[in-house]
Motif scaffolding. Structure first.
Motif, short mmCIF file in Angstrom:
data_model
loop_
_atom_site.label_atom_id
_atom_site.label_comp_id
_atom_site.label_asym_id
_atom_site.label_seq_id
_atom_site.Cartn_x
_atom_site.Cartn_y
_atom_site.Cartn_z
N LEU A 1 10.43 12.09 -0.17
CA LEU A 1 9.34 11.13 0.02
C LEU A 1 9.97 9.73 0.02
CD1 LEU A 1 6.30 10.75 0.24
CD2 LEU A 1 6.14 11.01 -2.23
N THR B 1 9.06 5.72 0.76
CA THR B 1 7.89 4.88 0.91
C THR B 1 8.20 3.45 0.50
OG1 THR B 1 5.54 4.73 0.35
CG2 THR B 1 7.05 5.34 -1.42
N ASN C 1 2.91 1.06 -2.34
CA ASN C 1 2.12 2.17 -1.80
C ASN C 1 1.70 3.13 -2.91
OD1 ASN C 1 2.29 1.19 0.77
ND2 ASN C 1 3.84 2.65 1.48
N ASP C 2 0.74 4.01 -2.55
CA ASP C 2 0.29 5.09 -3.44
C ASP C 2 0.71 6.41 -2.81
OD1 ASP C 2 -2.98 3.50 -3.87
OD2 ASP C 2 -1.02 3.00 -4.71
N LYS C 3 1.25 7.30 -3.64
CA LYS C 3 1.69 8.58 -3.11
C LYS C 3 1.38 9.71 -4.09
CE LYS C 3 3.52 7.38 0.81
NZ LYS C 3 2.88 7.82 2.08
N SER C 4 1.33 10.94 -3.56
CA SER C 4 1.09 12.11 -4.40
C SER C 4 2.15 13.17 -4.15
CB SER C 4 -0.28 12.72 -4.09
OG SER C 4 -1.30 11.87 -4.52
N HIS D 1 -0.01 11.84 -9.03
CA HIS D 1 -0.35 10.72 -8.18
C HIS D 1 0.25 9.45 -8.76
CE1 HIS D 1 -2.62 8.71 -5.02
NE2 HIS D 1 -2.90 7.78 -5.90
N ASN E 1 0.38 5.31 -8.31
CA ASN E 1 -0.17 4.10 -7.68
C ASN E 1 0.85 2.96 -7.71
OD1 ASN E 1 -2.77 5.12 -7.18
ND2 ASN E 1 -3.39 4.70 -9.28
N LEU F 1 11.99 11.07 -4.60
CA LEU F 1 11.19 9.90 -4.22
C LEU F 1 12.08 8.69 -4.11
CD1 LEU F 1 8.48 8.37 -3.84
CD2 LEU F 1 8.37 8.17 -6.33
#
Lengths: 115, 115
Positions: B11, B13, B17-20, B77, B79, B112
């Motif tokens: 992942l 990003t 950003n917000d990611k799960s 999740h 944020n 991540l």
């Protein structure tokens, strides 16, 4: 509180030589002791664990560990290593926490095998 | 056949950003966990759920929120992502007998990277 100390961050060994990875722990309560292995780019996998009984514990892939209560140690050994044993090895203690197990990991020892 | 699976595996990003990250286990275990492994390979527990109930909640920024829709799934999740959130996140599960002796089974990890 519990803590785990892995004395060697890296251990280089020649193929077919014996190896010992050292682990010491500190805890004010009874704990269970584990060794996990992490192969490159993978998750952790249990090698062996000590719960009670015989202080010599045998695990997968020819590894064994000895629990020494007086020295608060749980060293991991293998009599003859192979290239495939190249990985990161984590010693850990586990304590009960409600209906979970709370694991405290050591900082890891990278085992690198030289041909 | 995969016992503990995570998606995505990678992942990448941008900050803010917000990611799960999703995790599923098919072992029939009652307890699931999230761990964070930093760039120095240090592993630390973040959360644990037992049958959809939060059991362990370590000192984690409240930007991180776990959610367990059922006992086979535990999602994470995040944020307002920050650079320091870059790490490998591992999901794990165990039977949840509450004695500390459970073996935890780990997923393959989600790497991540926050830019």
């Amino acid at each position: 509180a519990q803590s785990v100390t892995q004395l060697d961050s890296q251990v280089p060994v020649f193929e077919e030589a014996p190896v010992e990875l050292r682990c010491n722990y500190s805890s004010s309560v009874s704990v269970y002791l584990f060794w996990y292995v992490q192969y490159p780019n993978q998750g952790l996998q249990l090698l062996l664990k000590y719960l009670s009984g015989s202080t010599l514990v045998k695990g997968i892939n020819g590894f064994e560990a000895e629990f020494n209560k007086s020295q608060t140690s749980f060293h991991l050994r293998k009599p003859s290593v192979h290239i495939s044993d190249t990985a990161e090895y984590f010693c850990a203690v586990s304590v009960p926490y409600s209906s979970a197990s709370k694991i405290i990991f050591g900082s890891g020892t990278r085992l690198s095998i030289r041909p | 056949d995969t016992a503990v699976s995570q998606t995505p595996k990678y992942l990448v990003t941008q900050m803010g950003n917000d990611k799960s990250i999703k995790c599923e286990q098919n072992l029939g275990h009652d307890t699931m966990y999230w761990y964070k492994q930093d760039s120095k390979k240090f592993l630390k527990i973040m959360f644990s759920y037992n049958n959809k109930e939060l059991i362990i909640n370590e000192t984690v920024p409240n930007r991180f929120s776990p959610k367990s829709p059922d006992k086979a799934h535990l999602n994470l999740h995040i944020n307002s992502l920050e650079l320091g959130d870059s790490a490998v996140y591992f999901c794990a599960s165990s039977q949840g007998v509450g004695t500390g002796s459970d073996t935890q089974y780990f997923g393959p990890g989600t790497r991540l990277t926050v830019l």
